[in-house]
Design a protein around this motif. Structure first.
Motif, mmCIF file in Angstrom:
data_model
loop_
_atom_site.group_PDB
_atom_site.id
_atom_site.type_symbol
_atom_site.label_atom_id
_atom_site.label_comp_id
_atom_site.label_asym_id
_atom_site.label_seq_id
_atom_site.Cartn_x
_atom_site.Cartn_y
_atom_site.Cartn_z
ATOM 1 N N LEU A 214 53.234 42.744 44.638
ATOM 2 C CA LEU A 214 52.932 43.481 45.863
ATOM 3 C C LEU A 214 52.224 44.787 45.546
ATOM 4 C CD1 LEU A 214 53.113 43.806 48.906
ATOM 5 C CD2 LEU A 214 55.413 44.736 48.622
ATOM 6 N N PHE A 215 52.631 45.448 44.485
ATOM 7 C CA PHE A 215 51.976 46.689 44.066
ATOM 8 C C PHE A 215 50.510 46.431 43.745
ATOM 9 C CE2 PHE A 215 50.599 49.501 40.613
ATOM 10 C CZ PHE A 215 50.750 50.737 41.216
ATOM 11 N N GLU A 216 50.247 45.360 42.999
ATOM 12 C CA GLU A 216 48.860 45.026 42.643
ATOM 13 C C GLU A 216 48.032 44.720 43.888
ATOM 14 O OE1 GLU A 216 47.623 45.258 39.608
ATOM 15 O OE2 GLU A 216 49.589 45.866 38.820
ATOM 16 N N SER B 174 38.183 46.034 41.860
ATOM 17 C CA SER B 174 38.879 44.744 41.818
ATOM 18 C C SER B 174 38.011 43.669 41.175
ATOM 19 C CB SER B 174 39.307 44.307 43.227
ATOM 20 O OG SER B 174 38.191 44.110 44.060
ATOM 21 N N THR B 175 36.692 43.773 41.348
ATOM 22 C CA THR B 175 35.780 42.837 40.685
ATOM 23 C C THR B 175 35.889 42.981 39.173
ATOM 24 O OG1 THR B 175 34.203 42.803 42.516
ATOM 25 C CG2 THR B 175 33.355 42.203 40.355
ATOM 26 N N PHE B 176 35.921 44.218 38.702
ATOM 27 C CA PHE B 176 36.051 44.451 37.255
ATOM 28 C C PHE B 176 37.383 43.924 36.742
ATOM 29 C CE2 PHE B 176 37.367 47.050 33.627
ATOM 30 C CZ PHE B 176 36.277 46.880 32.771
ATOM 31 N N ASP B 177 38.463 44.178 37.494
ATOM 32 C CA ASP B 177 39.781 43.680 37.082
ATOM 33 C C ASP B 177 39.817 42.158 37.054
ATOM 34 O OD1 ASP B 177 40.966 46.126 36.645
ATOM 35 O OD2 ASP B 177 41.688 46.338 38.701
ATOM 36 N N TYR C 83 31.460 41.677 37.207
ATOM 37 C CA TYR C 83 31.060 43.048 37.528
ATOM 38 C C TYR C 83 29.629 43.296 37.043
ATOM 39 C CZ TYR C 83 31.108 48.152 37.806
ATOM 40 O OH TYR C 83 30.795 49.452 38.116
ATOM 41 N N LYS C 84 29.344 42.854 35.829
ATOM 42 C CA LYS C 84 27.991 43.040 35.280
ATOM 43 C C LYS C 84 26.951 42.357 36.154
ATOM 44 C CE LYS C 84 25.035 41.720 31.418
ATOM 45 N NZ LYS C 84 24.181 40.845 32.236
ATOM 46 N N THR D 2 40.986 52.686 34.594
ATOM 47 C CA THR D 2 40.039 51.585 34.830
ATOM 48 C C THR D 2 38.633 52.114 35.097
ATOM 49 O OG1 THR D 2 41.787 50.187 35.742
ATOM 50 C CG2 THR D 2 39.526 49.576 36.274
ATOM 51 N N LEU D 3 38.530 53.157 35.911
ATOM 52 C CA LEU D 3 37.226 53.744 36.223
ATOM 53 C C LEU D 3 36.567 54.315 34.978
ATOM 54 C CD1 LEU D 3 38.260 55.513 39.542
ATOM 55 C CD2 LEU D 3 36.632 53.622 39.359
ATOM 56 N N ASP D 4 37.349 55.001 34.141
ATOM 57 C CA ASP D 4 36.805 55.544 32.895
ATOM 58 C C ASP D 4 36.304 54.425 31.992
ATOM 59 O OD1 ASP D 4 37.359 58.120 33.692
ATOM 60 O OD2 ASP D 4 39.204 58.313 32.520
#
Length: 433
Positions: free
Chosen positions: A176-178, A28-31, A37-38, A362-364
């Motif tokens: 809500l999904f997010e 969530s930090t990256f998003d 994130y860095k 996102t992870l990739d």
């Protein structure tokens, strides 16, 4: 349940064959912000302290979870909340202050109402139990987290419950999904690995259709009432002001008394005509008179509540001040049902597949950026815009270390200086010309 120790986390990594464990907060930090994130996870800058929302969110979690853990009785939640309020008022830390005094007062008023009125769950509730979830992308991604509360309901489903003291505005529709991504990870973890429900019990498997995601929106209540068409309507309202939210509807209820009396009088006149008809038998007259008497009794009862406009205004204002309907007639009090505000998320196979694909993507992407030689370039982001400003100003714990936030502040300061600059006439006057 206590958090896992460092040694236990290392044991999990060894067992799962990975070098690191992921948390939802990292994703969530990256998003939220790649540069954030860095700073947190690449540069590993550490900051201490909370903001006002995380500070009070933690207190609210601890209070309700402490009750379910048996640390104190129901009535003690409110007492403990008041103690925390006194402690907070003595803290001299600007980072914990709310943006305005009114926002602080409203926030606390909602929590006061919650801890005085929340209906305890009628289940055996477990808190802060750890959960693992595994995903396969460019690497094997193992998530580890903790579930606020969980319990088994009547149909055997396991409910994952998350407590929220935030605004309800983001918990509807596509948003809500997010908001639910963290709990979807936890649900998938339970689906993958099963769950031991009771200490010393057997591992149970839960298919996705037997796992439910639920939010306890602590600052809100559901207010339900029956409309004239016979259908129930449910409205969500802030706890501190739920009567105010329903004031217009309550006004209609009170103003409608006069119309109800008029309708009864018309019915009585119609029945009296039937009663006086020449062809009417004695038995029929007895039956009609009983109906008339019943309507007259209803009319007399309504007349006690046939208030003029000034009386109605006073009653509504009093109810808003006290935030309850104790001063209202029974027909108003009985009409409205106030209950705790829960929001459920439908956990379907389609939702899970969509989420899993997005998460792995996102992870990739994060891994690709982490493998870049120049992290500054890899995690660079654009300027802060209006949509980011609230988060950056109030919620970001890295803003004092962020070059982008510094540029944003300097940019805003430049415009403030321009706004304060004297116009031509003011300049000439200042110079005595």
């Amino acid at each position: 349940m206590t958090r896992l120790k460092h040694e236990q986390l290392n044991a999990i990594k060894k067992k799962m064959g990975v070098e690191k464990l992921w948390s939802f907060s990292k994703v969530s930090t990256f998003d939220q912000c790649s540069w954030l994130y860095k700073l947190k996870y690449i540069d590993k800058i550490r900051v201490k302290g909370d903001n006002c929302y995380t500070y009070w969110g933690t207190i609210a979690h601890d209070l309700i979870q402490g009750y379910y853990q048996g640390k104190y009785k129901y009535d003690q939640m409110s007492d403990n909340l008041e103690s925390k309020i006194l402690e907070y008022q003595l803290i001299e830390d600007d980072s914990l202050k709310f943006p305005s005094e009114s926002e602080w007062e409203n926030y606390i008023a909602n929590l006061r109402h919650y801890f005085s009125n929340v209906k305890p769950l009628p289940y055996a509730v477990s808190n802060e139990k750890p959960v693992l979830a595994v995903f396969q992308g460019k690497e094997k991604y193992v998530f580890q987290g903790y579930i606020d509360s969980e319990f088994i309901i009547e149909d055997g489903s396991l409910v994952i419950l998350d407590y929220k003291t935030s605004s309800i505005s983001g918990f509807s529709g596509a948003k809500l999904f997010e908001k639910s991504l963290q709990l979807i990870i936890y649900a998938m973890g339970i689906n993958q690995h099963g769950r031991i429900i009771e200490k010393g019990g057997e591992l149970q498997k839960f298919p996705l259709e037997k796992i439910k995601i639920r939010y306890d929106m602590m600052k809100y209540v559901n207010v339900s009432f029956i409309q004239k068409n016979g259908k129930e309507k449910v409205t969500k309202a802030e706890r501190r002001y739920w009567v105010g939210k329903m004031a217009n509807q309550i006004r209609k209820d009170l103003e409608g008394v006069g119309k109800e009396i008029e309708a009864i009088e018309k019915k009585v006149k119609s029945l009296e005509k039937k009663y006086n008809a020449k062809t009417r038998t004695e038995d029929e007259k007895i039956e009609i008179q009983a109906e008339i008497d019943k309507l007259q009794s209803e009319k007399e009862d309504l007349k006690r509540h046939d208030f003029d406009i000034l009386e109605i205004n006073e009653k509504i204002e009093e109810a808003i001040r006290s935030n309850d309907l104790s001063n209202m007639p029974d027909f108003v009090k009985d009409k409205y049902t106030v209950s705790d505000c829960y929001i459920d998320v439908d956990l379907t196979t389609e939702v899970v597949k969509e989420f899993e694909a997005k998460l792995i993507s996102t992870l990739d992407k994060i891994i690709e950026k982490e493998n870049e030689v120049d992290h500054d370039e890899a995690f660079e982001r654009g300027r802060i815009d209006q949509g980011d400003s609230f988060y950056c100003n109030n919620l970001c714990d890295m803003k004092d270390h962020c070059k982008i936030y510094k540029e944003y502040k300097e940019h805003n300061a430049m415009f403030i200086e321009k706004d304060n600059a004297p116009n031509d006439d003011e300049l000439l006057k200042m110079l005595g010309l």
